[in-house]
Design a protein around this motif. Structure first.
Motif, PDB file in Angstrom:
ATOM      1  N   ASN A 173       9.498   8.748   2.122  1.00  0.00           N
ATOM      2  CA  ASN A 173       9.992   7.373   2.134  1.00  0.00           C
ATOM      3  C   ASN A 173      10.619   6.958   3.460  1.00  0.00           C
ATOM      4  O   ASN A 173      11.179   5.876   3.570  1.00  0.00           O
ATOM      5  CB  ASN A 173      11.003   7.163   0.997  1.00  0.00           C
ATOM      6  CG  ASN A 173      12.125   8.190   1.013  1.00  0.00           C
ATOM      7  OD1 ASN A 173      12.452   8.739   2.068  1.00  0.00           O
ATOM      8  ND2 ASN A 173      12.700   8.461  -0.142  1.00  0.00           N
ATOM      9  N   ASN A 233       0.855  -1.190   0.000  1.00  0.00           N
ATOM     10  CA  ASN A 233       0.000   0.000   0.000  1.00  0.00           C
ATOM     11  C   ASN A 233       0.891   1.240   0.000  1.00  0.00           C
ATOM     12  O   ASN A 233       1.200   1.797   1.049  1.00  0.00           O
ATOM     13  CB  ASN A 233      -0.920  -0.006   1.223  1.00  0.00           C
ATOM     14  CG  ASN A 233      -2.056   0.996   1.080  1.00  0.00           C
ATOM     15  OD1 ASN A 233      -1.970   1.948   0.293  1.00  0.00           O
ATOM     16  ND2 ASN A 233      -3.121   0.795   1.828  1.00  0.00           N
ATOM     17  N   PRO A 234       1.321   1.695  -1.194  1.00  0.00           N
ATOM     18  CA  PRO A 234       2.281   2.805  -1.255  1.00  0.00           C
ATOM     19  C   PRO A 234       1.691   4.164  -0.931  1.00  0.00           C
ATOM     20  O   PRO A 234       2.428   5.141  -0.803  1.00  0.00           O
ATOM     21  CB  PRO A 234       2.752   2.751  -2.710  1.00  0.00           C
ATOM     22  CG  PRO A 234       1.599   2.163  -3.452  1.00  0.00           C
ATOM     23  CD  PRO A 234       0.968   1.166  -2.517  1.00  0.00           C
ATOM     24  N   ASP A 235       0.366   4.259  -0.818  1.00  0.00           N
ATOM     25  CA  ASP A 235      -0.270   5.567  -0.637  1.00  0.00           C
ATOM     26  C   ASP A 235      -0.414   5.974   0.818  1.00  0.00           C
ATOM     27  O   ASP A 235      -0.893   7.072   1.113  1.00  0.00           O
ATOM     28  CB  ASP A 235      -1.650   5.563  -1.307  1.00  0.00           C
ATOM     29  CG  ASP A 235      -1.565   5.307  -2.806  1.00  0.00           C
ATOM     30  OD1 ASP A 235      -0.578   5.785  -3.416  1.00  0.00           O
ATOM     31  OD2 ASP A 235      -2.455   4.634  -3.356  1.00  0.00           O
ATOM     32  N   ILE A 236      -0.026   5.106   1.764  1.00  0.00           N
ATOM     33  CA  ILE A 236      -0.214   5.419   3.180  1.00  0.00           C
ATOM     34  C   ILE A 236       0.790   6.455   3.659  1.00  0.00           C
ATOM     35  O   ILE A 236       0.444   7.391   4.383  1.00  0.00           O
ATOM     36  CB  ILE A 236      -0.109   4.136   4.025  1.00  0.00           C
ATOM     37  CG1 ILE A 236      -1.334   3.255   3.791  1.00  0.00           C
ATOM     38  CG2 ILE A 236       0.009   4.464   5.505  1.00  0.00           C
ATOM     39  CD1 ILE A 236      -1.324   1.971   4.586  1.00  0.00           C
ATOM     40  N   MET A 289       3.712   9.476   3.720  1.00  0.00           N
ATOM     41  CA  MET A 289       4.261  10.655   3.082  1.00  0.00           C
ATOM     42  C   MET A 289       5.768  10.488   3.064  1.00  0.00           C
ATOM     43  O   MET A 289       6.377  10.248   4.102  1.00  0.00           O
ATOM     44  CB  MET A 289       3.870  11.919   3.854  1.00  0.00           C
ATOM     45  CG  MET A 289       2.449  12.363   3.648  1.00  0.00           C
ATOM     46  SD  MET A 289       2.135  13.955   4.460  1.00  0.00           S
ATOM     47  CE  MET A 289       2.178  13.452   6.166  1.00  0.00           C
TER      48      MET A 289
END
Length: 387
Positions: A91, A84-87, A89
């Motif tokens: 890296n 889930n890369p959208d969680i 802000m």
């Protein structure tokens, strides 16, 4: 797996192979004593993770904050592959516990491990609200709500005066109940990272509603856990979301099944007739397992999750004619034709290389025993093709 075999696999991960033959390691880094080679390989792997060396931690480090564990589980699977890369802000997410053990709610967080190149995107100040004392629960004259104020300390020797602190925010809280309160204080943290000497901590005060927070406060029964008197799991914590400027993740453009360890393709093994056929027709370009085990290389004491991951690697021949299953580029197709017709003696056939790469996340302790969640790009070969 023998250690030498592990490092051979590490080399396979970063060196493309053509016609199924791995490139040979040469030069100073490939020569010398095996222990020296292993140390160099470990150093290179640390560089991949952006670290100068493994942190020196106590033999039994404390449990990581549950918030960070939950955040990791929301972002990545057990194998570290980002689901889930959208969680998040940025890296990188860093957590800092208050270590002052102050009687007052004067809290300090050491942010020296935040690198100068990291851009502060957001900051959360976590406070655990305790249940009111029994006497306050049964007191009919006790207020139902209190006002909590957060200050940035400007002069820790003069916190009681208006010039010794800067008001950041207020919050209305019910006296009853318990649980975590999260307050955003991004600007103050940005100032601290720009000028480390300005970081003199935070001050938390509680009083009745609508009181002037800069004046002496009336007692109000809202209480928070402190680093001095309460369990590690309830200590005040600062969570900082940053971006270190590295290239963003290469994410799949089409749905795919997670390339985790359970789905690792077996390394081809065959009997005599199968070996004979392979001599006539080389193994075609395909994705094969490449397990990276953090315990095996001695990193399990500071990497919390995952315990290891499957990086996969690409191996096999890109023989003419290239079929669609080889996922060739147009350039690779032309190159294979030129190579097959021997139009140029110096032109080799295409190479079997990753053509989709995925990111992983690591949850680990840094050298100050703070817990960090960091995303690393281009770490897993999602598929292979002829290029």
């Amino acid at each position: 797996m023998p250690c030498s075999q592990f490092w051979l696999l590490i080399l396979f991960a970063w060196v493309p192979t053509c016609l199924g033959k791995p490139s040979q390691v040469s030069g100073a880094e490939g020569d010398g004593h095996p222990d020296q080679t292993q140390a160099q390989a470990l150093k290179k792997l640390l560089e991949v993770f952006g670290m100068e060396g493994p942190p020196q931690l106590p033999q039994h480090p404390k449990e990581p904050p549950q918030y960070m564990v939950d955040l990791y589980n929301a972002v990545a699977g057990d194998d570290g592959i980002i689901k889930n890369p959208d969680i998040l802000m940025g890296n990188t997410v860093r957590s800092f516990l208050d270590k002052t053990h102050s009687v007052q709610m004067h809290l300090h967080f050491d942010l020296s491990n935040v690198a100068k190149n990291e851009k502060i995107l957001s900051t959360e100040f976590h406070l655990f609200k305790l249940r009111p004392k029994l006497s306050d629960q049964i007191n009919p004259s006790a207020p139902h709500f209190c006002q909590v104020d957060i200050f940035q300390v400007l002069d820790k020797e003069d916190m009681d005066s208006p010039v010794g602190k800067r008001h950041l925010c207020s919050r209305k809280l019910a006296v009853q109940g318990s649980g975590w309160e999260i307050i955003h204080i991004t600007q103050a943290v940005r100032e601290w990272t720009e000028d480390e000497s300005s970081n003199q901590g935070l001050l938390v005060t509680v009083g009745e509603m609508n009181e002037d927070p800069l004046k002496k406060r009336t007692f109000c029964p809202v209480r928070f856990a402190s680093g001095r008197d309460h369990h590690e799991s309830k200590k005040p914590m600062l969570v900082v979301f940053t971006d270190d400027g590295r290239q963003g993740a290469i994410l799949p453009s089409v749905p795919f099944s997670h390339p985790n360890m359970a789905e690792a393709l077996p390394v081809p093994r065959g009997n005599g007739s199968r070996m004979a056929r392979s001599a006539e027709a080389p193994m075609p370009c395909q994705r094969l397992p490449l397990l990276v085990d953090f315990e095996e290389i001695g990193w399990s004491s500071w990497i919390i999750s995952p315990r290891g991951y499957n990086a996969f690697h690409c191996q096999g021949a890109c023989s003419f004619p290239l079929g669609a299953n080889m996922r060739p580029t147009t350039h690779a197709t032309v190159q294979s034709i030129v190579h097959a017709l021997k139009l140029r003696q110096d032109v080799q056939g295409p190479c079997c290389v990753p053509d989709q790469l995925y990111s992983i996340s690591l949850l680990y302790f840094d050298e100050d025993a703070n817990v960090v969640l960091k995303q690393y790009d281009n770490m897993v070969a999602g598929s292979c093709g002829c290029h």
